[in-house]
Design a protein around this motif. Structure first.
Motif, short mmCIF file in Angstrom:
data_model
loop_
_atom_site.label_atom_id
_atom_site.label_comp_id
_atom_site.label_asym_id
_atom_site.label_seq_id
_atom_site.Cartn_x
_atom_site.Cartn_y
_atom_site.Cartn_z
N LEU A 39 0.97 -1.13 -0.03
CA LEU A 39 -0.02 0.29 -0.04
C LEU A 39 0.55 1.58 0.16
O LEU A 39 1.94 1.62 1.00
CB LEU A 39 -0.74 0.23 1.08
N GLY A 40 0.09 2.64 -0.92
CA GLY A 40 1.25 3.92 -0.03
C GLY A 40 1.04 4.50 -1.76
O GLY A 40 0.28 3.74 -2.81
N ASP A 41 1.81 5.72 -2.06
CA ASP A 41 1.91 6.29 -3.02
C ASP A 41 2.80 6.41 -3.23
O ASP A 41 4.49 6.17 -2.55
CB ASP A 41 1.56 7.87 -2.52
N TRP A 42 3.23 5.84 -4.70
CA TRP A 42 4.71 5.56 -5.18
C TRP A 42 5.05 6.30 -6.34
O TRP A 42 3.96 6.36 -7.31
CB TRP A 42 4.83 4.42 -5.78
N ALA A 43 5.63 6.86 -6.72
CA ALA A 43 6.11 7.86 -7.42
C ALA A 43 6.79 6.99 -8.69
O ALA A 43 6.94 5.41 -9.24
CB ALA A 43 7.47 8.39 -7.06
N ILE A 44 6.52 7.58 -9.95
CA ILE A 44 6.87 7.03 -11.70
C ILE A 44 7.44 7.11 -12.17
O ILE A 44 6.32 8.81 -11.91
CB ILE A 44 5.68 5.26 -11.45
N HIS A 45 8.57 7.81 -12.57
CA HIS A 45 9.02 8.85 -13.43
C HIS A 45 10.20 8.66 -14.52
O HIS A 45 10.69 7.55 -14.25
CB HIS A 45 9.66 9.57 -12.18
N CYS A 46 10.53 8.96 -15.54
CA CYS A 46 11.81 9.33 -16.19
C CYS A 46 12.90 9.63 -15.44
O CYS A 46 12.68 10.18 -14.39
CB CYS A 46 11.97 9.92 -17.43
N VAL A 60 -1.91 3.20 -4.51
CA VAL A 60 -1.91 1.08 -4.47
C VAL A 60 -2.71 1.49 -3.21
O VAL A 60 -3.20 1.68 -1.84
CB VAL A 60 -1.47 0.61 -3.95
N ARG A 61 -4.16 0.42 -3.15
CA ARG A 61 -4.93 1.10 -1.81
C ARG A 61 -5.62 -0.13 -1.60
O ARG A 61 -6.18 -0.62 -3.17
CB ARG A 61 -6.45 2.37 -2.37
N GLU A 62 -6.86 -0.38 0.08
CA GLU A 62 -7.69 -1.46 -1.21
C GLU A 62 -8.44 -1.45 -1.15
O GLU A 62 -9.31 0.31 -1.10
CB GLU A 62 -7.62 -1.57 1.06
#
Length: 455
Positions: A312-319, A401-403
């Motif tokens: 779970l969490g807020d995960w960065a995605i980036h170049c 990502v969350r429940e």
């Protein structure tokens, strides 16, 4: 979505636009609707209504082109035309695209389908469509002057072929290609496996890497730029206005990333490792897949990767090219780190009282200060999170990502609240003894100047 047939004139006149060349003849009774999308937000996926079942893809800040069945053939209608694309809140670009958008709508079908794609040219010059990576007859490959005559302005041509393999493909012009792609003409073509049990996932995201060179205050890209682009985008959208990738815990997730820029992009996702499962050449066999946390996407290529959403969490995605997470980049900006600009600031403010000295202690202040900008321009660094400025731009988003996210729900769930004891915090107690290097060749640089109110 809106019916765009009225923009083609009367239906009989629109049908008359179909090329009379032998290769484009059809028994079809008229053009399929030319759907239009004006919203820059991620649209809900289109569920299959006939044929083999599949889990539809989601185009980040994009949409999927509707189709119709006609005597066993799946028909689509692409309209190549000038468009206005909102790259971010407060900035619109005058581009060329398809059906009201750049990037164009995603075409989605199933292995074994026969597709018929009407392409209407509403550009001021001729065009074609090349179906990047698809296996098809030579005359349908879309290279102007080689595969077939280029499509003149005001005309409609038909591409028709069987989908003999599944995978992730792209489409773009192959006529005046440098100009038309620099103006934003590109899109995805997704072919799902005919066996729904092959490579199933719960969430399937599409990201097209593209770039523009648009001077601050202007609207039209500079088409002759080869390297010094200043706006790095996903699906012609710029952070902080790129939508998040929303998934439910334990979902199997696929991210497909295509690159139609002029340079490679190492795409890095935080919080997870993943398996590379596909290229635009096809699926990677299980024994040949490899683990990554960053995957380099070459020019003119696609990579697909998959992971199980366990954390779970807020995960960065980036170049991971740091300049590609910045906006409106200036390539001639000098470095002022460590420079005392206080005296210069006083002199400049005599003639320009609003002058704001920046850069003496790094560039982070650019994300916090509200500077006056030319119209239709965005700051180099933008975006706010729950704890302050994110100091990002360009090719950046967040995997959330969350429940309990329902299937088919891609709405933003907001920021993640870290459970107690799982977040970094300030320490105010005694520090352990500081270890120092003993190598005489290593020195500690002077501490940087502290930013002051006058710079």
């Amino acid at each position: 979505m809106m019916n765009r047939r009225q923009l083609l004139g009367a239906s009989a006149a629109g049908a008359a636009l179909v090329s009379s060349t032998a290769w484009s003849k059809t028994t079809n009774m008229g053009l399929p609707d030319a759907a239009l999308m004006e919203s820059p937000l991620t649209q809900a996926p289109l569920m299959p209504s006939s044929g083999p079942d599949y889990n539809p893809v989601v185009t980040l800040n994009g949409w999927t082109l509707p189709s119709r069945m006609n005597n066993g053939v799946k028909e689509f209608h692409l309209v190549a035309e000038p468009v206005e694309r909102e790259l971010a809140d407060g900035m619109t670009a005058y581009l060329w695209g398809y059906n009201g958008q750049s990037i164009g709508p995603t075409i989605e079908a199933v292995e074994g389908d026969r597709v018929r794609i009407y392409v209407t040219n509403k550009l001021p010059e001729h065009t074609t469509v090349h179906w990047h990576g698809l296996i098809l007859p030579s005359g349908m490959d879309g290279v102007g002057g080689l595969s077939h005559p280029a499509i003149p302005p005001g005309k409609t041509y038909i591409y028709e072929f069987d989908l003999v393999k599944s995978g992730t493909f792209m489409y773009h012009p192959h006529a005046d290609e440098m100009v038309q792609m620099a103006m934003g003409m590109m899109g995805f073509f997704i072919v799902h496996p005919k066996d729904p049990a092959f490579m199933p996932v719960d969430r399937d995201f599409l990201i097209m890497l593209n770039a523009f060179d648009i001077d601050p205050g202007s609207y039209v890209p500079k088409i002759m730029t080869m390297n010094d682009f200043n706006l790095w985008t996903w699906n012609s959208r710029i952070f902080p206005d790129i939508d998040p990738l929303v998934v439910s815990k334990n979902d199997r997730v696929r991210v497909r990333v295509g690159n139609l820029t002029m340079t490679n992009h190492p795409i890095h996702m935080h919080g997870y490792d993943f398996e590379v499962t596909g290229t635009d050449g096809g699926w990677v066999r299980p024994e040949a897949r490899w683990p990554e946390v960053s995957i380099d996407i070459p020019v003119g290529a696609m990579r697909a990767y998959e992971f199980d959403a366990e954390y779970l969490g807020d995960w960065a995605i980036h170049c991971h090219k740091s300049h590609h997470t910045m906006n409106a980049m200036g390539h001639d900006v000098p470095t002022f780190i460590g420079v005392d600009k206080s005296k210069l600031t006083k002199k400049i403010r005599v003639v320009q009282p609003e002058y704001m000295p920046m850069g003496t202690a790094g560039m982070a202040d650019m994300a916090e200060m509200s500077m006056e900008l030319p119209n239709n321009t965005i700051p180099m660094m933008a975006g706010w999170g729950p704890y302050g400025p994110l100091e990002m731009g360009g090719m950046f988003s967040v995997v959330k990502v969350r429940e309990g996210i329902s299937a088919g729900d891609y709405s933003d769930p907001g920021w993640y609240e870290n459970p107690p004891g799982t977040q970094a915090y300030e320490w105010t107690g005694e520090l352990p003894e500081l270890a120092k290097a003993t190598d005489a060749a290593t020195t500690i640089t002077p501490a940087p100047l502290k930013a002051s109110s006058n710079g």
